[in-house]
Design a protein around this motif. Structure first.
Motif, short mmCIF file in Angstrom:
data_model
loop_
_atom_site.label_atom_id
_atom_site.label_comp_id
_atom_site.label_asym_id
_atom_site.label_seq_id
_atom_site.Cartn_x
_atom_site.Cartn_y
_atom_site.Cartn_z
N CYS A 118 -2.60 23.55 -12.78
CA CYS A 118 -1.01 24.42 -12.70
C CYS A 118 -1.42 25.46 -11.64
O CYS A 118 -2.73 25.48 -11.22
CB CYS A 118 -0.94 25.10 -13.92
N PRO A 119 -0.46 26.26 -11.35
CA PRO A 119 -0.77 27.30 -10.56
C PRO A 119 -1.61 28.14 -10.81
O PRO A 119 -1.81 28.16 -12.12
CB PRO A 119 0.80 28.14 -10.11
N PRO A 120 -2.40 28.96 -9.96
CA PRO A 120 -2.12 28.94 -8.72
C PRO A 120 -2.56 27.96 -7.70
O PRO A 120 -2.38 27.85 -6.26
CB PRO A 120 -2.77 30.29 -8.20
N LEU A 121 -3.07 26.76 -8.18
CA LEU A 121 -3.26 25.48 -7.34
C LEU A 121 -1.98 25.13 -6.85
O LEU A 121 -0.76 25.14 -7.55
CB LEU A 121 -3.81 24.44 -8.04
N VAL A 122 -1.83 24.58 -5.62
CA VAL A 122 -0.78 24.12 -5.01
C VAL A 122 -0.45 22.72 -5.19
O VAL A 122 -1.45 22.05 -4.79
CB VAL A 122 -0.60 24.63 -3.39
N GLY A 123 0.67 22.53 -5.43
CA GLY A 123 1.08 20.96 -5.53
C GLY A 123 2.67 20.81 -6.15
O GLY A 123 3.12 21.66 -6.73
N GLY A 124 3.08 19.72 -5.97
CA GLY A 124 4.57 19.41 -6.29
C GLY A 124 4.73 19.48 -7.84
O GLY A 124 5.50 20.16 -8.42
N VAL A 125 3.77 18.82 -8.67
CA VAL A 125 4.04 18.71 -10.10
C VAL A 125 3.63 20.06 -10.73
O VAL A 125 4.36 20.85 -11.27
CB VAL A 125 3.24 17.67 -10.63
N ARG A 148 5.43 25.15 -13.45
CA ARG A 148 5.94 26.39 -13.40
C ARG A 148 7.52 26.65 -13.65
O ARG A 148 7.79 27.50 -14.45
CB ARG A 148 5.50 27.05 -11.95
N GLN A 149 8.30 25.88 -13.03
CA GLN A 149 9.69 26.15 -12.96
C GLN A 149 10.36 25.85 -14.45
O GLN A 149 10.99 26.47 -14.99
CB GLN A 149 10.34 25.34 -11.74
N ALA A 167 -3.58 23.23 -18.91
CA ALA A 167 -3.85 22.33 -17.93
C ALA A 167 -5.75 22.43 -17.68
O ALA A 167 -6.39 23.11 -18.30
CB ALA A 167 -3.45 23.05 -16.54
N GLY A 168 -6.05 21.40 -16.87
CA GLY A 168 -7.60 21.18 -16.45
C GLY A 168 -8.05 22.30 -15.53
O GLY A 168 -9.31 22.64 -15.34
N MET A 169 -7.28 22.88 -14.43
CA MET A 169 -7.47 23.75 -13.43
C MET A 169 -6.30 24.56 -13.32
O MET A 169 -5.16 24.28 -13.40
CB MET A 169 -7.66 22.91 -12.18
N GLY A 170 -6.76 25.64 -12.58
CA GLY A 170 -5.66 26.62 -12.32
C GLY A 170 -5.98 28.15 -13.10
O GLY A 170 -7.02 28.22 -12.93
N GLY A 171 -4.84 28.78 -13.24
CA GLY A 171 -5.08 29.91 -13.87
C GLY A 171 -4.07 30.75 -14.34
O GLY A 171 -2.98 30.09 -14.60
N THR A 172 -4.23 31.94 -14.81
CA THR A 172 -3.09 32.79 -15.42
C THR A 172 -2.17 33.26 -14.17
O THR A 172 -2.34 34.21 -13.93
CB THR A 172 -3.59 33.94 -16.24
N PHE A 173 -1.04 32.58 -13.93
CA PHE A 173 -0.19 32.81 -13.01
C PHE A 173 0.90 33.63 -13.41
O PHE A 173 1.76 34.25 -12.60
CB PHE A 173 0.17 31.63 -12.04
N SER A 174 1.21 33.69 -14.76
CA SER A 174 2.35 34.56 -15.41
C SER A 174 1.81 35.26 -16.67
O SER A 174 0.96 34.64 -17.36
CB SER A 174 3.49 33.34 -15.69
#
Length: 319
Positions: free
Chosen positions: A16-23, A28-29, A45-52
């Motif tokens: 998930c974000p903040p990793l960048v990718g289409g899905v 996020r949306q 998610a397996g990777m990413g962070g607390t973006f919200s």
């Protein structure tokens, strides 16, 4: 009074974000939209962070596509052409998901049931569906089998699960073309709901609250075509041409709108007369409701819209 029903919704992807990718951006949306309409949302998610800060996000490396344990289990399964090397991790993921998803009304799983990056996760989700633990939506964006050059080992076990239709799951795909491909992949079985990928323009464009009020009151996002003319009302600006273009679009069956941002100069007789001419032309062409002269716009609350540089920016973005 109609009582709204709200849901506890879980969203799942490898990252998930903040990793960048289409899905990742689609996840996020979706989370933002579900939250805006008062549903309880959580992302797994397996990777990413607390973006919200609006909803919880839980990161578990076992859900990742790059976890070393997952990658190692894949290699062993490929060598043996058997599912057994995956079972230990599948059990761990199954137990984790079963505990973590208690109380949720639905799980939306993006791509993890159709792609080949984490098979233990794929098997665990099939087990949960088979138990009717909770409704699971397989949201399919892609599949390696849609391409002629996919690796040879994907033809063997343990990858056959990716071609398996599960009657206890619900299937969403992103286009009619993908619907046809998934239908054939699953042996011409199943029903698929088509929901194209989209974005939430309010958050994506960071629109100002005044612009959002205008969009909602005028249902601008329901339009097929939005024209913005950032000019004052003066004969030199040839705004009547824009009105005639609007009429032509309406005649073609398009839900078009024209937004003119400027005002006329009340001290100049020519400009005032031009304003009356434009209003008369719009009425004659039966597009009066589709022409918004923003300098005179009043919100339903009675407040005047005061277009400024932020409003101009926003209108350019949505046009």
């Amino acid at each position: 009074m109609v009582k709204m029903k709200y849901f506890n919704i879980a969203l799942l992807h490898y990252s998930c974000p903040p990793l960048v990718g289409g899905v990742e951006e689609v996840v996020r949306q979706q989370a933002n939209l579900f939250h805006r309409y008062y549903n309880n949302v959580k992302i797994f998610a397996g990777m990413g962070g607390t973006f919200s800060q609006d909803y919880p996000i839980e990161i578990n490396p076992l859900l990742s596509s790059r976890n070393e344990k997952i990658i190692t289990s894949h290699k062993k399964a490929i060598e043996k052409k058997d599912v057994k090397p995956l079972q230990n991790l599948s059990n761990k993921i199954y137990k984790y998901l079963k505990k973590s998803l208690e109380g949720f009304d639905v799980l939306i799983a993006h791509n993890v049931l159709t792609m080949h990056y984490n098979l233990p996760l794929t098997y665990a989700l099939h087990w949960l569906a088979d138990e009717n633990f909770l409704p699971i939506i397989s949201w399919g964006h892609d599949s390696p089998y849609f391409y002629d050059d996919y690796p040879q080992h994907l033809r063997e076990e343990p990858y056959k699960i990716l071609k398996q239709f599960n009657p206890k799951m619900h299937y969403v795909v992103i286009s009619n073309y993908r619907k046809k491909l998934f239908y054939n992949l699953y042996g011409r079985k199943g029903r698929f709901t088509v929901i194209p990928n989209g974005i939430d323009p309010i958050t994506f464009f960071k629109l100002d609250s005044q612009t959002v009020r205008l969009i909602k009151e005028q249902h601008l996002f329901d339009s097929d075509f939005i024209m913005v003319q950032p000019s004052r009302l003066h004969p030199r600006k040839n705004i009547e041409l824009s009105i005639r273009v609007l009429k032509a679009l309406k005649d073609k069956g398009k839900n078009a709108r024209l937004l003119v941002t400027g005002a006329y100069d009340p001290h100049e007789a020519t400009a005032k007369e031009y304003y009356r001419k434009l209003k008369s032309l719009a009425k004659t062409l039966d597009v009066e409701k589709d022409v918004l002269l923003l300098a005179e716009y009043k919100f339903k609350s009675g407040e005047h819209l005061s277009p400024d540089r932020i409003t101009m920016r926003d209108l350019y973005l949505i046009a």
